[in-house]
Design a protein around this motif. Structure first.
Motif, short mmCIF file in Angstrom:
data_model
loop_
_atom_site.label_atom_id
_atom_site.label_comp_id
_atom_site.label_asym_id
_atom_site.label_seq_id
_atom_site.Cartn_x
_atom_site.Cartn_y
_atom_site.Cartn_z
N ASP A 91 6.58 -6.02 62.70
CA ASP A 91 7.80 -5.25 62.84
C ASP A 91 8.84 -5.95 61.99
O ASP A 91 9.43 -6.95 62.41
N GLY A 92 9.04 -5.45 60.75
CA GLY A 92 9.89 -6.17 59.80
C GLY A 92 9.22 -7.47 59.41
O GLY A 92 8.09 -7.50 58.93
N ASP A 93 9.92 -8.60 59.65
CA ASP A 93 9.34 -9.91 59.37
C ASP A 93 8.72 -10.56 60.60
O ASP A 93 8.25 -11.70 60.54
N THR A 94 8.72 -9.83 61.71
CA THR A 94 8.17 -10.38 62.96
C THR A 94 6.71 -9.96 63.11
O THR A 94 6.40 -8.77 63.10
N GLU A 95 5.84 -10.93 63.27
CA GLU A 95 4.42 -10.62 63.46
C GLU A 95 4.17 -10.31 64.93
O GLU A 95 4.53 -11.07 65.82
N LEU A 96 3.53 -9.18 65.18
CA LEU A 96 3.23 -8.74 66.54
C LEU A 96 1.81 -9.08 66.95
O LEU A 96 1.55 -9.37 68.12
N LEU A 97 0.89 -9.04 65.99
CA LEU A 97 -0.52 -9.23 66.32
C LEU A 97 -1.27 -9.70 65.09
O LEU A 97 -1.14 -9.12 64.02
N ASP A 98 -2.03 -10.79 65.24
CA ASP A 98 -2.89 -11.29 64.17
C ASP A 98 -4.32 -10.82 64.46
O ASP A 98 -4.89 -11.14 65.49
N PHE A 99 -4.89 -10.05 63.54
CA PHE A 99 -6.22 -9.50 63.77
C PHE A 99 -7.34 -10.48 63.42
O PHE A 99 -8.50 -10.20 63.68
N ALA A 100 -6.99 -11.62 62.82
CA ALA A 100 -7.98 -12.68 62.52
C ALA A 100 -9.17 -12.15 61.73
O ALA A 100 -10.32 -12.38 62.07
N GLN A 101 -8.88 -11.39 60.67
CA GLN A 101 -9.94 -10.88 59.79
C GLN A 101 -9.68 -11.35 58.37
O GLN A 101 -8.69 -10.96 57.75
N ASP A 102 -10.54 -12.22 57.86
CA ASP A 102 -10.45 -12.70 56.49
C ASP A 102 -11.41 -11.90 55.62
O ASP A 102 -12.50 -12.35 55.27
N THR A 103 -11.00 -10.68 55.31
CA THR A 103 -11.85 -9.78 54.52
C THR A 103 -10.98 -8.74 53.85
O THR A 103 -9.89 -8.42 54.35
N GLU A 111 -11.29 -3.64 59.61
CA GLU A 111 -11.96 -2.76 60.57
C GLU A 111 -11.22 -2.89 61.92
O GLU A 111 -11.15 -3.98 62.48
N MET A 112 -10.69 -1.78 62.40
CA MET A 112 -9.98 -1.80 63.68
C MET A 112 -10.76 -0.98 64.71
O MET A 112 -10.92 0.23 64.56
N PRO A 113 -11.26 -1.63 65.76
CA PRO A 113 -12.01 -0.89 66.79
C PRO A 113 -11.13 0.12 67.51
O PRO A 113 -9.90 0.00 67.51
N PRO A 114 -11.74 1.12 68.14
CA PRO A 114 -10.94 2.09 68.91
C PRO A 114 -10.11 1.40 70.00
O PRO A 114 -10.50 0.36 70.53
N TYR A 115 -8.97 1.98 70.30
CA TYR A 115 -8.07 1.56 71.38
C TYR A 115 -7.44 0.18 71.15
O TYR A 115 -6.98 -0.46 72.10
N THR A 116 -7.42 -0.27 69.89
CA THR A 116 -6.75 -1.55 69.60
C THR A 116 -5.24 -1.41 69.71
O THR A 116 -4.57 -2.30 70.23
N LEU A 117 -4.70 -0.30 69.23
CA LEU A 117 -3.25 -0.07 69.23
C LEU A 117 -2.90 1.10 70.14
O LEU A 117 -3.67 2.04 70.30
#
Length: 287
Positions: free
Chosen positions: A61-73, A77-83
């Motif tokens: 959100d702007g410069d504020t990180e809300l969630l780190d998905f920890a994907q180095d690729t 890939e975002m699974p269903p119901y993540t957000l």
């Protein structure tokens, strides 16, 4: 710039990042895939190649990180119901030897209407000697994952009934439960001698529009005869599929398709065997 040599520090490597798609809309239930293409646009040190790139995906959100998905690729890939439903900025940060470049994706997770159903379909027939059971407990909010649906306490149910366009007499009925149950005496008094009965369940949840489902119940004087036409007389392997076929002999005045099927099973020990919901409301059960 023409005199720059690898390693002399006279210019800074940079990346051009293209994210595909740059904007997207998806329901919460859908698996999401986003690709980032990072291309060097000024490469002074030829030892820096694409294999040294590292990727980091996050929701911001702007410069504020809300969630780190920890994907180095490079492909996210975002699974269903993540957000949850709403608009989220997805950011990919690419590290090239300590120089970090980033690009954003505007992702809108669309809210889906409530899913409302009454098990057994839109029409059914029951004997006058039977109690009534209408089950709408499979209704749910499709924005929630399967486990969350089981504990969703925000759904509310309201049942109503009409017979020949006149409201049924439902005194003493619990009209706010997911499952509507009534004795044969209650059912007889509800109809005023008219049939079929049209039952409607309306499901509501804060922030969502109400959604309804309808089933028409026909009461018949005669009882139907049910048989199992295809049975298993042998043992089967745990990974083997088989089917059991039920048949029904209905009174002449009633379409056999109106009847609701409800299967049950038990182990040799006498303990009940759980059947999935899609296996309890059809004449043929496949396993």
């Amino acid at each position: 710039a023409q005199d720059c040599q690898p390693g002399d520090g006279c210019c800074v490597p940079a990346l051009q990042i293209v994210v595909e798609p740059a904007q997207m809309q998806t329901p919460a239930s859908q698996h999401t895939r986003v690709a980032a293409i990072a291309t060097p646009v000024q490469l002074c040190d030829t030892s820096v190649v694409s294999s040294s790139l590292t990727y980091r995906w996050s929701a911001v959100d702007g410069d504020t990180e809300l969630l780190d998905f920890a994907q180095d690729t490079s492909v996210f890939e975002m699974p269903p119901y993540t957000l949850r439903p709403g608009t989220t900025t997805l950011r990919v940060s690419v590290d090239e030897g300590g120089q970090i470049s980033s690009a954003d994706v505007v992702m809108t997770v669309a809210s889906q209407p409530l899913f409302v159903t009454i098990l057994g379909g839109n029409n059914r027939a029951i004997s006058a000697s039977q109690d009534l059971r209408l089950d709408a407990s499979e209704s749910h909010d499709p924005d929630l994952g399967v486990d969350e649906r089981l504990t969703d306490g925000l759904l509310s149910y309201t049942w109503s009934c009409t017979a020949a366009g006149v409201a049924c007499s439902l005194s003493g009925w619990d009209l706010t439960a997911p499952v509507l149950e009534a004795t044969r005496a209650q059912l007889a008094s509800a109809s005023h001698g008219q049939e079929p009965l049209e039952f409607v369940v309306t499901v509501e949840k804060p922030g969502k529009l109400p959604v309804s489902a309808t089933t028409v119940v026909t009461i018949v004087a005669g009882a139907a005869t049910v048989n199992i036409a295809r049975t298993m007389q042998r043992r089967v392997n745990s990974n083997e599929k088989f089917s059991i076929l039920g048949t029904i002999s209905a009174p002449n005045s009633v379409n056999a398709d109106l009847y609701e099927w409800r299967w049950s099973a038990e182990l040799e020990s006498g303990l009940p065997f759980s059947l999935s919901p899609e296996m309890v409301s059809t004449p043929t059960n496949g396993y």
